[in-house]
Structures are given as C-alpha cells and as structure tokens.
Design an enzyme around this catalytic site. Structure first.
Site, short mmCIF file in Angstrom:
data_model
loop_
_atom_site.label_atom_id
_atom_site.label_comp_id
_atom_site.label_asym_id
_atom_site.label_seq_id
_atom_site.Cartn_x
_atom_site.Cartn_y
_atom_site.Cartn_z
N HIS A 123 4.66 -3.91 -2.14
CA HIS A 123 4.89 -4.61 -1.54
C HIS A 123 4.15 -5.84 -0.59
CE1 HIS A 123 4.65 -0.52 1.15
NE2 HIS A 123 6.30 -0.64 1.18
N HIS A 163 1.63 -8.10 0.59
CA HIS A 163 1.05 -8.52 1.83
C HIS A 163 -0.13 -9.55 2.66
CE1 HIS A 163 -0.41 -3.41 1.98
NE2 HIS A 163 0.72 -3.33 1.11
N HIS A 197 1.17 -5.20 5.48
CA HIS A 197 2.00 -5.98 5.43
C HIS A 197 2.17 -6.89 5.26
CE1 HIS A 197 4.17 -2.22 4.47
NE2 HIS A 197 3.05 -2.13 3.77
N HIS A 200 9.84 -6.13 8.00
CA HIS A 200 8.98 -7.21 7.20
C HIS A 200 9.66 -7.63 5.81
CE1 HIS A 200 5.80 -3.83 8.57
NE2 HIS A 200 5.94 -4.01 9.75
N HIS A 211 1.33 1.11 -4.23
CA HIS A 211 1.02 1.95 -3.44
C HIS A 211 0.92 3.63 -3.90
CE1 HIS A 211 0.10 -0.18 0.44
NE2 HIS A 211 1.14 -0.69 0.21
N ARG A 220 -3.62 2.82 -1.38
CA ARG A 220 -3.74 1.28 -2.30
C ARG A 220 -3.71 1.77 -3.79
NH1 ARG A 220 -3.97 -3.64 2.38
NH2 ARG A 220 -3.07 -2.04 3.96
#
Length: 133
Positions: A20, A22, A37, A54, A96, A119
């Site tokens: 992702h 962030h 995110h 997102h 992650h 993470r």
C-alpha cells in the site's frame, strides 16, 4: 497509467503480502509514522481494480522462496508527478507481513486496512527525475 517497479528483499518467503501507499512520508517508529492508507477521497478499502478503494490500495505482491518480491504494478489512479492530482510523491510505500483480503473479509478491519497485518518494511516515494524506455 503509472508503473511501479522494483525488488523487495527479506520478507516472508513463499507468500502474499499487502502492498500500500500510506498517507505520510515518515518511516519513524518501524513504519508506523507512515499513517494509514493514502485515501484522499475517503473511500473504503478495496482491490486495486475495484471501483471503490483507497487511492493507496495496491493489493498483494508475492514473495518467492527466498523472500524476494519482483515488483511490477500498473495503476491508473496514482500519479508519480508531484504537480498532478493524486500524486504519491513523498508518501510512504509499505509492505505488510500478511496478505491483504482486498476489503472482502466481512469485518471493519477489512474495510479499513484489508487485515494485512504488521508493517514488514517501508520506503519513501521520491520524485521522478528521469525515464528509461
């Protein structure tokens, strides 16, 4: 269409990992400084090809037997140019420890984070200064 390519070393072998963008450009506190995110449109979590997601939802990447990820992602929503809408320059990119359920897990965590877990690593996305063909 933006292309994100690279190699990630040293993550959990032979498994999928949530990946992702962030919201913050901070690597502090073992990547916790990266915040949630990147979600400027205030939508729920989803797959990279979902209509509702997102902006930072890039799905999963797969690590091979050695814990290496060969990253090749194309995304039509994010921009790699600082002066464009939905620019991700200066944001954190986070891998992650667990697999992202793509918002299909049926609980609040799924709609917020994809239940991808802790993470494992992060970096800051820097501005594009040159291109190669």
């Amino acid at each position: 269409m933006s292309k994100i390519e690279g190699i990630i070393l040293g993550v959990g072998a032979k498994k999928n990992h949530g990946f992702h963008i962030h919201a913050e450009g901070s690597l502090d506190n073992d990547c916790a400084g990266a915040g949630g995110h990147f979600n400027p449109d205030q939508k729920t979590h989803g797959a990279p090809d979902a209509e509702v997601r997102h902006l930072g939802d890039l799905g999963n990447v797969h690590a091979d037997l050695t814990g290496t990820v060969e990253l090749r992602i194309q995304d039509s929503m994010v921009s790699l140019f600082a002066d464009e809408e939905h620019s991700i320059i200066g944001k954190a990119l986070v891998i992650h420890e667990g697999e992202d359920d793509l918002g299909l897990g049926g609980d609040e965590g799924s709609l917020a984070t994809g239940n991808a877990g802790a993470r494992a690593g992060c970096c800051i996305i820097k501005e594009v200064t040159h291109f190669r063909n």
